[in-house]
Design an enzyme around this catalytic site. Structure first.
Site, PDB file in Angstrom:
ATOM      1  CB  CYS A  76      -0.995  -0.032   1.162  1.00  0.00           C
ATOM      2  SG  CYS A  76      -2.340   1.176   0.989  1.00  0.00           S
ATOM      3  CG  HIS A  81      -4.248  -3.510   2.383  1.00  0.00           C
ATOM      4  ND1 HIS A  81      -3.286  -3.021   3.232  1.00  0.00           N
ATOM      5  CD2 HIS A  81      -4.905  -2.433   1.896  1.00  0.00           C
ATOM      6  CE1 HIS A  81      -3.362  -1.702   3.266  1.00  0.00           C
ATOM      7  NE2 HIS A  81      -4.343  -1.324   2.458  1.00  0.00           N
ATOM      8  CD  GLU A 104      -2.436  -6.315   4.883  1.00  0.00           C
ATOM      9  OE1 GLU A 104      -2.794  -5.148   5.129  1.00  0.00           O
ATOM     10  OE2 GLU A 104      -1.755  -6.626   3.880  1.00  0.00           O
TER      11      GLU A 104
END
Length: 196
Positions: free
Chosen positions: A77, A178, A180
């Site tokens: 990001c 992202h 994650e």
């Protein structure tokens, strides 16, 4: 294997810590230049303001250590954006690993919302970061700024304009999305990075 996460004044760091723990990795969260330099791999995540982030990195001498890393590095990001040359956010000079400038999204239609939040399709190439990842897949984004397509682009997305979802140059890899927060796809990308 020592995985270090760059600790600085940017949000979202702990979601990356938790994602690595799900992969049975206990990362080192640090702003110590020596510990970052010694790690096997470095993750450079972030959400927040590019200008404030770069000011923190310079104050703590992290800008120079990040430029000098020779082990695999993953920017996420704002981490991707800070690895570029310059950002329109705050007219900020960044780290200059990627020779491209970060731009702000400018809506063209009523339905174009900024920041862009949510799941978007990315188109990947055969980079090692995408081993076992389909060529067309959805990942989770939250961003108002983007990296234009460039020589280092390894995955593309399209929101208002086509842009770089991922970059790669030498030992530096990045994701604008992202991983994650991107389910099994993101987990596979993280696993691929850890396997480099």
């Amino acid at each position: 294997m020592e995985i270090a996460i760059v600790k600085y004044n940017a949000g979202n760091i702990y979601s990356v810590v938790n994602a690595l723990r799900r992969l049975e990795i206990e990362p080192l969260l640090t702003d110590n230049p020596d510990l970052l330099a010694q790690a096997d791999k470095v993750i450079f995540p972030g959400q927040g303001n590019a200008g404030e982030a770069m000011a923190y990195l310079r104050k703590h001498h992290l800008d120079q250590v990040i430029r000098e890393l020779r082990q695999p590095v993953l920017g996420i990001c704002v981490g991707q954006q800070l690895l570029c040359r310059h950002s329109e956010e705050g007219d900020t000079d960044c780290l200059g690993i990627f020779d491209v400038d970060v731009k702000r999204f400018h809506p063209k239609r009523h339905e174009d919302k900024v920041p862009a939040v949510g799941w978007q399709e990315i188109r990947t190439n055969d980079n090692v970061l995408f081993k076992h990842v389909p060529e067309h897949v959805y990942t989770y984004f939250v961003h108002s700024y983007y990296v234009p397509l460039c020589a280092s682009t390894i995955a593309e997305a399209d929101y208002i304009v086509p842009y770089s979802a991922c970059l790669h140059k030498d030992n530096y890899y990045t994701c604008q999305f992202h991983p994650e927060k991107s389910g099994k796809t993101g987990e596979q990308i993280l696993q691929n990075f850890l396997s480099l």
